[in-house]
Motif scaffolding. Sequence first.
Motif, short mmCIF file in Angstrom:
data_model
loop_
_atom_site.label_atom_id
_atom_site.label_comp_id
_atom_site.label_asym_id
_atom_site.label_seq_id
_atom_site.Cartn_x
_atom_site.Cartn_y
_atom_site.Cartn_z
N ALA A 114 0.83 -1.22 0.00
CA ALA A 114 0.00 0.00 0.00
C ALA A 114 0.86 1.26 0.00
N MET A 118 2.04 1.95 -3.54
CA MET A 118 0.98 2.44 -4.42
C MET A 118 0.58 3.87 -4.04
N LYS A 130 0.70 7.27 -6.42
CA LYS A 130 -0.45 8.19 -6.57
C LYS A 130 -0.05 9.61 -6.20
N ARG A 155 -7.71 3.61 -16.37
CA ARG A 155 -7.70 2.70 -15.22
C ARG A 155 -9.02 2.72 -14.46
N ALA A 212 -12.03 -1.86 -12.68
CA ALA A 212 -12.79 -2.61 -11.67
C ALA A 212 -14.12 -3.10 -12.25
N ARG A 251 -2.18 -8.14 -7.22
CA ARG A 251 -3.20 -7.55 -6.34
C ARG A 251 -3.03 -6.04 -6.26
N TRP A 252 -1.74 -5.61 -6.14
CA TRP A 252 -1.48 -4.17 -5.99
C TRP A 252 -1.55 -3.44 -7.32
N ASP A 265 -5.30 -3.50 -8.38
CA ASP A 265 -6.26 -3.23 -7.31
C ASP A 265 -7.34 -4.31 -7.23
#
Length: 392
Positions: free
Chosen positions: A133, A136, A140, A164, A168, A229-230, A233
């Motif tokens: 985290a 990431m 950002k 991006r 999701a 996973r990172w 997301d």
Amino acid sequence: MTMQRVCLLGATGSIGVSTLDVIARHPDRYELFALSAHSRIDELAAQCLQFRPRYAVLPDAAAAQTLRERLAGSGVEVLSGAAALAEVAAHAEVDTVMAAIVGAAGLAPCLAAARAGKRLLLANKEALVVGGALFMAAVKEGGATLLPIDSEHSAIFQCLPEDRSTWARRIDHIVLTASGGPFRSRDPASLSNVTPDEACAHPNWVMGRKISVDSATMMNKALEVIEARWLFDLQPEQVRVVLHPQSIIHSMVVCRDHSVLAQLGTPDMRVPIAYGLAWPERIESGAEQLDFMRLGTLSFEPADERRYPGLPLAWAALRGPEGGTAVLNAANEVAVAAFLAGTIRFDQIHSVNAHTFERTPLGSGAAGSLAGLLSLDAEARSVARQHLKALS
Ligand code: NDP
Ligand code: MG
């Protein structure tokens, strides 16, 4: 076309050399600003004389002095120390950082590049596995462009649209392909006496020794599950793994409508490297084209957990408290180094990883800062080393 100034961390390794090969094909697009290495001074000296970067960086001061003498009069300035790595990675004149150091040692310069908003080409998966985290958040906050170089993650990235914010809604799950390494068809009971050279003889890829051993244990895939996973997301259960011994399909996205998107190519790291360098454009990589008429069968199998007991640790670490992935990575670095040095057997790598993962206290808040993560990494290495003593 504007020239990209590239800082190449880990220039003497397998990814570093492939990156230089791609860059040398495009002198009108890329120039080298800095090259770094660790122990291979002769190789770094030769690279510096060929590519004439502004800086060469070595962690060790004595090694840097040797290199300085070797490069006298070349115009290349030699720097030393961990801080110098972070400095060149964040330097105002650098556009692109290729992070190709192996292991957690790459985390600090990766964070520096991320915070400085660079175009960050990430081969160094361990940095993201440890940083999670925090890494990431740095990307950002710094406004960095994070581009995956690991072939599986590059494949997923190539199957997704640029925007991006749509990912999701689009992704049901992803499927990371794995060759299964050199011992895919060996009886698991016979793996106790394999040698480092046998473990490093990968059937499809030529890589550094640490990642080659990780491919044989499939801890490489465990690290890649965490990396995915990172990067994308995802929830841990949205990352799946399938064995695909030919290494032609580099990974797949299964969409919400159950359409499956895949990226294919010959197993040559210059493809994802060229994509990272040129994105969103495409440039010549030097890789051979796929010959469909000679390809034969593409096959798929489940990963047998008796043969690859380390793989499930990825999901266990992702579902547990923060910091568990850093512990797992540290344990594995210690275990692989011990195996390569002949101190432990191949099958004991998993014993070190599982023991260290269970026994290292995670504390609270350790994963929130670089200092916290480095101290957790050190604690896990100490637990792993104690277990090594018990094994020998
Ligand atoms: P190599 O072992 O071939 O190269 C590692 C590089 O990092 C070398 O330049 C080495 O310097 C340098 N290095 C090692 N330790 C340190 C340290 N403590 N501080 C600073 N620099 C250090 O590894 P690979 O090129 O195979 O892998 C690099 C990264 O890319 C790894 O994270 C790996 O998982 C990832 N990756 C690699 C792939 C591949 O095909 N090789 C595929 C996908 C991901 P020196 O050589 O001078 O000692
Ligand atoms: Mg990979």
